[in-house]
Design an enzyme around this catalytic site. Structure first.
Site, short mmCIF file in Angstrom:
data_model
loop_
_atom_site.label_atom_id
_atom_site.label_comp_id
_atom_site.label_asym_id
_atom_site.label_seq_id
_atom_site.Cartn_x
_atom_site.Cartn_y
_atom_site.Cartn_z
N GLU A 49 28.98 31.36 40.43
CA GLU A 49 28.22 32.11 41.66
C GLU A 49 27.05 31.28 42.24
OE1 GLU A 49 26.23 36.10 43.80
OE2 GLU A 49 25.70 36.10 41.85
N GLN A 76 29.30 43.37 39.59
CA GLN A 76 29.42 44.46 40.26
C GLN A 76 29.78 45.37 40.74
OE1 GLN A 76 26.95 42.95 42.13
NE2 GLN A 76 27.00 41.08 43.16
N GLY A 133 39.08 50.39 37.09
CA GLY A 133 38.69 51.21 36.28
C GLY A 133 38.87 50.88 34.67
N ARG A 179 31.52 51.68 21.51
CA ARG A 179 32.39 52.01 21.34
C ARG A 179 31.40 51.67 19.81
NH1 ARG A 179 36.75 48.93 23.08
NH2 ARG A 179 37.63 50.18 24.34
#
Length: 511
Positions: free
Chosen positions: A256, A377, A402, A451
């Site tokens: 970016e 994002q 997902g 996790r």
């Protein structure tokens, strides 16, 4: 007198062969293909030995592909596999005549007597298949390279993508007996003990390291937030802590911002100067003195920056390997995931592409055995919710895929109530957060997925005019080196160096 030639005899027709444009036969092993297929039909449990190795496309002859597809179908339905059931299955699918009829099936079973060396033969078939794929890919690349209308940069990315697909087909890892894994786990515990519980690469934030024990090797960490929440400031604060405070080499891939913009942000962080003054250079005399003194902290710091726009996962893989090998980089940071691409591979949607990217990042973290931190994002769903609870990000807010939450070991959200003009009420938090809030913490670090531990929330302090995050133990008006002695843990120790101070039976076991 010239000899009279006899043209009445019909010349022998040579057996048809398949060759590519170079006049060479493609790599193949038809005899082994016949042996493998025959063995699968004469031994009851033979298919289980090769089910993870072979796919129909691995076979060179089309007939053999059809036969193996029939065997796979029988295995999927848990039906017995023999020459009669395979023949019937091919008859049902309408391909029995294409493969040469029941007689050919009988010939295959007659050529072998057992399934001895079945796995070895199957792996040779796979090697031949991969060789054919490499020839196909290189031929296609060569053809396009001769075309003046093809952009070379695009072709290079496409070539990387095609080669990556071929390499992924050959990624296999054998099972490991548990003993060496237990030894490795024990070793990491001993290393953590020498570093006051920090078994990974310290983030430099005490509040975070208390939860994570440092960023762990082979972990993929996703740090997500809405725009302008301070994601880049957060990871640059971490990069500075890792490199300057702990001398841990870190690489930052900025898709970016340019390298200069990135370094300006680091200067703001280290020198405690406001962004506007960095841009316009209007510093007071004492600020120039402060700049000249504190900038030395960044000079020779093991921070490696890369501002390649639209970075592909294949370019990242190549650069990351080099950074780890040549500069011993211990952590990679990517700003940010949705700006990456996987060009050169075919996708039906952007969601599928992001899925490949996140999966590739996790695979790279495991391959290099270092933590990879990727910013992400969030979608606009959070903006439509109200209240302090409604504005807190959720896993479902991750943009475009997902798969990100599935592949990540840690999903962490940045949330500043002040951004939404929400005043912090200490009663909205549990008792553990009260002391942090009273000490000035105003930004939530939410572990939505962890996790390796429990999901919870900790807090840091946001310093807006200097775009940085701080532990609440660090007053913003104090120089970093004035407070380092009180707030940072023991220096980071590379696990490979830990044996100098540990008593273990076989240090070479882990090298």
């Amino acid at each position: 007198m010239a000899e009279k030639r006899n043209y009445s005899k019909k010349p022998m027709t040579p057996a048809p062969i398949q060759a590519n444009e170079y006049g060479k036969l493609p790599p193949q092993a038809p005899e082994l293909e016949e042996a493998v297929l025959g063995a699968l039909m004469i031994e009851k449990d033979a298919y289980s030995l090769v089910s993870e190795i072979l796919k129909p496309e691995c076979f060179y002859k089309i007939a053999h592909q059809k036969i193996f597809e029939g065997i796979m179908t029988l295995a999927l339905h848990q039906e017995p596999i023999d020459m009669h059931t395979v023949t019937e299955q091919l008859r049902k699918s309408g391909t029995i005549d294409e493969i040469g009829g029941p007689y050919y099936i009988t010939l295959l079973t007659a050529k072998v007597s057992s399934a001895a060396h079945l796995e070895y033969h199957a792996r040779i078939i796979v090697q031949k298949f991969l060789a054919r794929e490499l020839i196909r890919v290189s031929t296609e690349i060569q053809t396009k390279a001769f075309d003046d209308k093809v952009d070379v940069d695009d072709l290079m990315q496409e070539a990387e993508g095609m080669l990556f697909e071929v390499s992924q087909r050959n990624l296999k890892k054998d099972v490991t007996q548990i003993n060496p894994v237990i030894e490795e786990a024990r070793h990491r515990m001993l290393v953590a003990a020498t570093k006051q519980g920090a078994s990974g690469v310290p983030s430099g934030f005490h509040a975070l390291d208390k939860v994570t024990s440092g960023w762990q090797r082979s972990d993929l960490i996703i740090i997500a937030a809405r725009p302008a929440m301070g994601k880049t400031a957060f990871i640059l604060s971490m990069a500075k802590n890792m490199a300057v405070d702990y001398n841990s080499p870190v690489a930052v891939f900025s898709l970016e911002m340019s390298n200069v913009q990135l370094v300006n942000r680091l200067i703001m962080n280290v020198c405690q100067l406001e962004g506007e003054k960095i841009k316009n250079g209007q510093l007071d005399t004492y600020e120039w003195e402060k700049f000249d003194r504190d900038i030395n902290m960044l000079l020779d710091a093991p921070v490696f920056v890369d501002d390649t726009p639209s970075l592909s996962v294949f370019e990242l893989r190549s650069k990351a390997r080099r950074l780890v090998k040549e500069h011993k980089v211990q952590c990679i940071i990517i700003d940010y995931l949705q700006l990456m691409n996987a060009s050169g591979m075919g996708f039906g949607s952007r969601e599928q592409e992001v899925s490949i990217i996140s999966r590739s990042l996790k695979g790279l973290a495991k391959e290099l055995d270092i933590p990879i931190i990727a910013l992400s994002q969030l979608n606009r769903g959070v903006e439509g919710r109200t209240g302090i609870e409604g504005k807190r990000p959720q896993l479902s807010d991750l943009r475009e895929s997902g798969a990100i939450e599935q592949d990540a070991d840690i999903v962490q959200f940045l949330y500043r109530p002040e951004y939404y003009k929400i005043d912090i009420d200490v009663n909205d938090y549990d008792s553990e957060m009260h002391s942090l809030i009273n000490a000035g913490a105003d930004s939530e670090i939410i572990f939505a997925k962890y996790r390796g531990g429990s999901t919870n929330t900790t807090m840091l302090k946001w310093v807006g005019n200097k775009t940085k995050y701080l532990d609440v133990e660090c007053p913003e008006d104090m120089r970093d080196d004035d407070v380092m002695g009180e707030t940072k843990a023991l220096p980071y120790i590379n696990p490979s160096d830990a044996f100098d101070s540990l008593e273990v039976e076989d240090p070479n076991h882990f090298v």
